[in-house]
Design an enzyme around this catalytic site. Sequence first.
Site, PDB file in Angstrom:
ATOM      1  N   ASN A  67       3.767  15.540   0.233  1.00 58.06           N
ATOM      2  CA  ASN A  67       5.204  15.276   0.558  1.00 58.06           C
ATOM      3  C   ASN A  67       6.205  15.424  -0.462  1.00 58.06           C
ATOM      4  O   ASN A  67       6.157  15.664  -1.404  1.00 58.06           O
ATOM      5  CB  ASN A  67       6.025  14.565   1.780  1.00 58.06           C
ATOM      6  N   GLU A  88       5.031   8.219  -0.122  1.00 52.18           N
ATOM      7  CA  GLU A  88       5.587   7.056   0.175  1.00 52.18           C
ATOM      8  C   GLU A  88       6.871   6.602  -0.534  1.00 52.18           C
ATOM      9  O   GLU A  88       7.380   5.620   0.274  1.00 52.18           O
ATOM     10  CB  GLU A  88       5.145   6.651   1.864  1.00 52.18           C
ATOM     11  N   ASP A  98       7.455  16.007   7.145  1.00 47.77           N
ATOM     12  CA  ASP A  98       6.265  15.210   6.027  1.00 47.77           C
ATOM     13  C   ASP A  98       5.356  15.840   6.174  1.00 47.77           C
ATOM     14  O   ASP A  98       3.822  15.831   6.226  1.00 47.77           O
ATOM     15  CB  ASP A  98       5.655  13.327   6.373  1.00 47.77           C
TER      16      ASP A  98
END
Length: 582
Positions: free
Chosen positions: A278, A201, A320
């Site tokens: 991701n 992230e 994601d």
Amino acid sequence: MKGRILRSLGGAAALALVMAGAPLLAQGNGPTDADLMNDAASTGDVLTYGMGPQAQRFSPLKQIDAANVAKLVPAFAASLGGEKQRGQEAQPIVYDGTIYVTGSYSRLFAFDARTGEEKWQYDARLPDAIMPCCDVVNRGAAIYGDKIIFATLDARVVALNRETGKVVWNKQIADYKEGYSATAAPIIVKGMVITGNSGGEFGVVGAVEARDVNTGELIWRRPVIEGHMGTLKGKDNGVTGKTNATWQGDLWKTGGGATWLGGTYDPETNLLFFGTGNPAPWNSHLRPGDNLYTSSTLAIDPDTGVIKWHYQTTPHDGWDFDGVNEFIPFDATINGKPMKLGAKADRNGYFYVLDRTNGKFISASKFVMQTSWADGINPKTGRPNYIEAGRPPAPGAEKGQPVFASPSFLGGKNWMPMAYSKDTGLFYVPSNDWGMDIWNEPIAYKKGAAYLGAGFTIKPIAEDHIGALRAMDPKTGKIMWEYKNKAPLWGGVLTTGGNLVFTGTPEGYLKAFDAKTGQELWKFQTGSGVIGSPVTWEQDGEQYVAVMSGWGGAVPLWGGEVAKSFKDINQGGALWVFKLAR
Ligand code: CA
Ligand code: CA
């Protein structure tokens, strides 16, 4: 002189044992490579994350079975103590009368396996500025020789003496200030500690690393995003993929693909299997292309760190749908042909079976209620049949239009490991039925800052449940039974030769089910949510079951509307150990 003679005598004895066909003995120094590879069959210990390098989480033990599991009672419980009562996602390691468990905030504990008394505790000194995205969890340790090894939230890997808890070596995997962290259990193959990294992230670059278990020195490193150079013994060892083949411009430099759940190892094919997370940022319109090797399963040669094959479950991921989920080797006969296969229940809601020798697609079937983003997987190409309206559109100058997507970004299945029973031939998948409103936003990369370019709100999609434990037949893709749970399931699964399946619930229960029918046979209230992975072993002639209790993890941090299902659950931190009442 005397020492030398003794050592040479020891060598001769070891040689004689090898020649007699006996496995190499640990010589009192603890588990060897051979012991780790044999972990699934050795019922007196639990030496690896996954109860065997293939991580099937199956024990042949059957003293506790479907007929008597109702008599399972606590042998003892052990508190992790302190003020850090949250997020206990660990799987215990059991060896030679000691249970080793990791705790939240990068702690490692050694408990007496007969009494539950603490032998020692190690607390990593974490910097204030660590950036774990999804709670301060740790999923377990690795054991080898005289060492017990685990990864810490500041992206380090630490080896302790397993008798004393004293540090033997402590190495940095990556810079936590860039957003890297580490929560997965390391695996040990051929005297090497193999780890992944977390931080997808934050625009980090996923990688897999192998270190000498005795010194912590790096042996090889394999970034999993195309364009990045791998290394072997201090030298360049080839670029991953082909630079700019599936990424435009410089985007691959901050491409994500965190290998945050660690891996499995298959001795039969000599392959490591690592999932990748991701692509970064989440906003897919900012990175045209398939974005290899994000949201994929990778097969890696443990001797060189070279990628042997890849299979991308969600090309150009826009939700994601991290493809990190564990890839579990198993053998089955498909269309009359015995095959070496592997299975993965992906966060995107599909259960994949691949030929594990080459990554070839065999089948994919939906294991959740809804997949709004794709209408099945094309059997010819292995790619999803995308539903374009299910992808959140490009934003303008500000927030883009939201779309409803299911599964939610927390996935049809998240980190919690499934189990495979050699007896029933079924996989037991801890899954969740939920969706989200998701929209894109503009974003630019900034070192150490969240790199999403998206926002979301999670929602339930069923009246009666979010969690569902599902028994999947990998040959047909059919769901053979399911157990529905009000709150999201977030714990690992264990299956045994006693026709049992064990898993925990956020409501605080460890539960046992009939492996063939799914009938609930037993439950015990542990006092906090169970999100750890249960294990079983035999000790002094009795079969034991252990699990960590302690609510936390990503769900209560990101839960949105689904938080109603667990708002009254208290945090905790305890190891529970069970055996049959006499
Ligand atoms: Ca074992
Ligand atoms: Ca992610």
